[in-house]
Design a protein around this motif. Structure first.
Motif, PDB file in Angstrom:
ATOM      1  N   ARG A  73       0.827  -1.209   0.000  1.00 39.60           N
ATOM      2  CA  ARG A  73       0.000   0.000   0.000  1.00 39.60           C
ATOM      3  C   ARG A  73       0.863   1.261   0.000  1.00 39.60           C
ATOM      4  NH1 ARG A  73      -5.514  -0.972   1.315  1.00 39.60           N
ATOM      5  NH2 ARG A  73      -6.011  -2.952   0.300  1.00 39.60           N
ATOM      6  N   ARG A  74       1.989   1.236   0.746  1.00 43.75           N
ATOM      7  CA  ARG A  74       2.879   2.403   0.756  1.00 43.75           C
ATOM      8  C   ARG A  74       3.493   2.642  -0.616  1.00 43.75           C
ATOM      9  NH1 ARG A  74       4.559   0.260   5.833  1.00 43.75           N
ATOM     10  NH2 ARG A  74       6.465  -0.611   4.922  1.00 43.75           N
ATOM     11  N   ARG A  75       3.924   1.552  -1.253  1.00 36.06           N
ATOM     12  CA  ARG A  75       4.501   1.691  -2.592  1.00 36.06           C
ATOM     13  C   ARG A  75       3.467   2.201  -3.587  1.00 36.06           C
ATOM     14  NH1 ARG A  75       8.060  -3.944  -2.856  1.00 36.06           N
ATOM     15  NH2 ARG A  75       9.843  -3.160  -1.650  1.00 36.06           N
ATOM     16  N   ARG A  76       2.249   1.721  -3.463  1.00 34.38           N
ATOM     17  CA  ARG A  76       1.182   2.184  -4.342  1.00 34.38           C
ATOM     18  C   ARG A  76       0.931   3.677  -4.144  1.00 34.38           C
ATOM     19  NH1 ARG A  76      -4.779   0.423  -2.868  1.00 34.38           N
ATOM     20  NH2 ARG A  76      -5.802   2.319  -3.508  1.00 34.38           N
ATOM     21  N   ALA A  77       0.868   4.121  -2.878  1.00 34.82           N
ATOM     22  CA  ALA A  77       0.646   5.534  -2.596  1.00 34.82           C
ATOM     23  C   ALA A  77       1.790   6.379  -3.136  1.00 34.82           C
ATOM     24  CB  ALA A  77       0.488   5.740  -1.091  1.00 34.82           C
ATOM     25  N   ALA A  78       3.037   5.888  -2.942  1.00 32.88           N
ATOM     26  CA  ALA A  78       4.198   6.633  -3.444  1.00 32.88           C
ATOM     27  C   ALA A  78       4.155   6.760  -4.959  1.00 32.88           C
ATOM     28  CB  ALA A  78       5.486   5.931  -3.009  1.00 32.88           C
ATOM     29  N   ALA A  79       3.750   5.681  -5.640  1.00 30.00           N
ATOM     30  CA  ALA A  79       3.663   5.715  -7.099  1.00 30.00           C
ATOM     31  C   ALA A  79       2.613   6.719  -7.560  1.00 30.00           C
ATOM     32  CB  ALA A  79       3.342   4.319  -7.635  1.00 30.00           C
ATOM     33  N   GLU A  80       1.478   6.784  -6.852  1.00 32.92           N
ATOM     34  CA  GLU A  80       0.429   7.740  -7.217  1.00 32.92           C
ATOM     35  C   GLU A  80       0.898   9.175  -6.995  1.00 32.92           C
ATOM     36  OE1 GLU A  80      -3.550   6.983  -5.761  1.00 32.92           O
ATOM     37  OE2 GLU A  80      -3.081   4.865  -5.539  1.00 32.92           O
ATOM     38  N   ILE A  81       1.603   9.401  -5.891  1.00 34.81           N
ATOM     39  CA  ILE A  81       2.112  10.746  -5.611  1.00 34.81           C
ATOM     40  C   ILE A  81       3.111  11.170  -6.685  1.00 34.81           C
ATOM     41  CG2 ILE A  81       3.445  12.159  -3.998  1.00 34.81           C
ATOM     42  CD1 ILE A  81       2.313  10.320  -1.752  1.00 34.81           C
ATOM     43  N   ARG A  82       4.032  10.249  -7.022  1.00 34.89           N
ATOM     44  CA  ARG A  82       5.022  10.569  -8.062  1.00 34.89           C
ATOM     45  C   ARG A  82       4.350  10.876  -9.392  1.00 34.89           C
ATOM     46  NH1 ARG A  82       8.220   6.532  -5.528  1.00 34.89           N
ATOM     47  NH2 ARG A  82       7.294   4.940  -6.878  1.00 34.89           N
ATOM     48  N   ALA A  83       3.323  10.083  -9.731  1.00 37.79           N
ATOM     49  CA  ALA A  83       2.622  10.305 -11.003  1.00 37.79           C
ATOM     50  C   ALA A  83       1.977  11.686 -11.032  1.00 37.79           C
ATOM     51  CB  ALA A  83       1.582   9.212 -11.218  1.00 37.79           C
ATOM     52  N   ARG A  84       1.388  12.093  -9.893  1.00 33.56           N
ATOM     53  CA  ARG A  84       0.745  13.409  -9.847  1.00 33.56           C
ATOM     54  C   ARG A  84       1.787  14.529  -9.930  1.00 33.56           C
ATOM     55  NH1 ARG A  84      -4.321  14.921  -8.130  1.00 33.56           N
ATOM     56  NH2 ARG A  84      -4.814  12.826  -8.880  1.00 33.56           N
ATOM     57  N   VAL A  85       2.911  14.350  -9.233  1.00 29.81           N
ATOM     58  CA  VAL A  85       3.979  15.358  -9.278  1.00 29.81           C
ATOM     59  C   VAL A  85       4.555  15.459 -10.684  1.00 29.81           C
ATOM     60  CG1 VAL A  85       6.295  15.917  -8.460  1.00 29.81           C
ATOM     61  CG2 VAL A  85       4.557  15.150  -6.835  1.00 29.81           C
TER      62      VAL A  85
END
Length: 308
Positions: A257-269
């Motif tokens: 779940r942490r990796r998924r959240a990090a990937a979503e944040i990076r995609a938005r940035v």
């Protein structure tokens, strides 16, 4: 109806309200950030289903919906379809095959257009999953386009990824290649009543015997199903449940779940950065014509002086 009322209606099972919220998220409308802030939390089982076209993904999804609904769970499906060349929207082929659940208030099915995004998913699929989870669905199924071995993005989104294969489609040979086969948590040989199913199962097991695993690592089971007749579905649901238990038994689920959240944040940035630091046609032409070099052009973009 205000946003508060729409969210409340969606949580109560109103499909039109759920559709409005998903549309806001998918189209990144001005109120999309507020929607995301209001719909947080949830602990849904997120199941990704991938495999080549024609292996029966949508039929299997329909059978899984029936099994989980019989257990009293609310189920949402994001069926990622190729974009229509005419309207740009989803072609809706998956929803046609899941029509048996159209009147079930405990099921929500949404076709999502890829809009040119590669990897088998749409760019906003992660946000859609998070929204449905926050609305209280117990299971969220993501069915990918079915683009073959490049379709690995689902592994970073789903808790449990199913890879479907079918006999007679060359999948036995493909099983020994790197790519999408490596991301599966559960292998499913669908259409197992056809000739060659046993051979496909043997190929998968032979491939897995070559993989070195540490003690306590997950060993992918091979399930056989005939989704059109709901055969093998109970065993498949049990295998998915065992994988969920294994994830929850250690820090695996939290890490995922942490990796998924990090990937979503990076995609938005990254999307915001691409929007902020645009490369103009004039600057690209200057580099192509030898008037300036790539490094100097990049420095201009970063300074906000993107014009040649």
């Amino acid at each position: 109806m205000g946003l508060h009322d729409i969210v409340a209606a969606a949580r109560a099972g109103d499909r039109r309200a759920t559709a409005r919220l998903l549309t806001a998220v998918e189209n990144q409308t001005p109120d999309a950030p507020e929607v995301a802030r209001r719909v947080l939390g949830g602990d849904a089982l997120i199941v990704g289903i991938t495999g080549s076209p024609g292996v029966g993904k949508s039929t299997l999804v329909s059978a899984l919906i029936a099994a989980w609904r019989e257990a009293g769970l609310r189920v949402a499906v994001l069926a990622v379809d190729p974009s229509s060349p005419f309207s740009g929207g989803a072609i809706l082929g998956d929803r046609v095959r899941m029509a048996d659940h159209a009147l079930d208030e405990g099921v929500y099915i949404r076709s999502v257009a890829t809009r040119g995004h590669l990897g088998g998913l749409a760019a906003t699929t992660g946000a859609g999953v998070r929204l449905l989870e926050g609305l209280g669905f117990d299971v969220v199924i993501v069915e990918t386009v079915g683009v073959g071995q490049a379709e690995v993005e689902i592994a970073s989104l789903a808790d449990t990824t199913l890879l479907l294969l079918a006999p007679g489609m060359g999948d036995g040979i493909q099983a020994v290649k790197a790519g999408v086969v490596e991301i599966a948590d559960v292998y499913v040989v669908n259409k197992a009543d056809r000739p060659g199913a046993d051979g496909t199962v043997r190929d998968l097991k032979a491939m897995m015997s070559l993989v070195r695993r540490e003690p306590g690592e997950w060993r992918q089971p091979v399930c056989t199903t005939v989704a059109s007749e709901a055969k093998g579905i109970d065993e498949l649901v049990a295998a998915i449940g065992k994988h969920r238990d294994w994830l929850a038994g250690g820090d695996h689920l939290a890490l995922k779940r942490r990796r998924r959240a990090a990937a979503e944040i990076r995609a938005r940035v990254e999307a915001a950065l691409r929007e902020r630091y645009r490369v103009t046609e004039e600057l690209a032409e200057a580099v192509a014509n030898g008037e300036t070099d790539v490094a100097s052009a990049a420095e201009r973009v970063l300074r906000g002086d993107g014009d040649a």
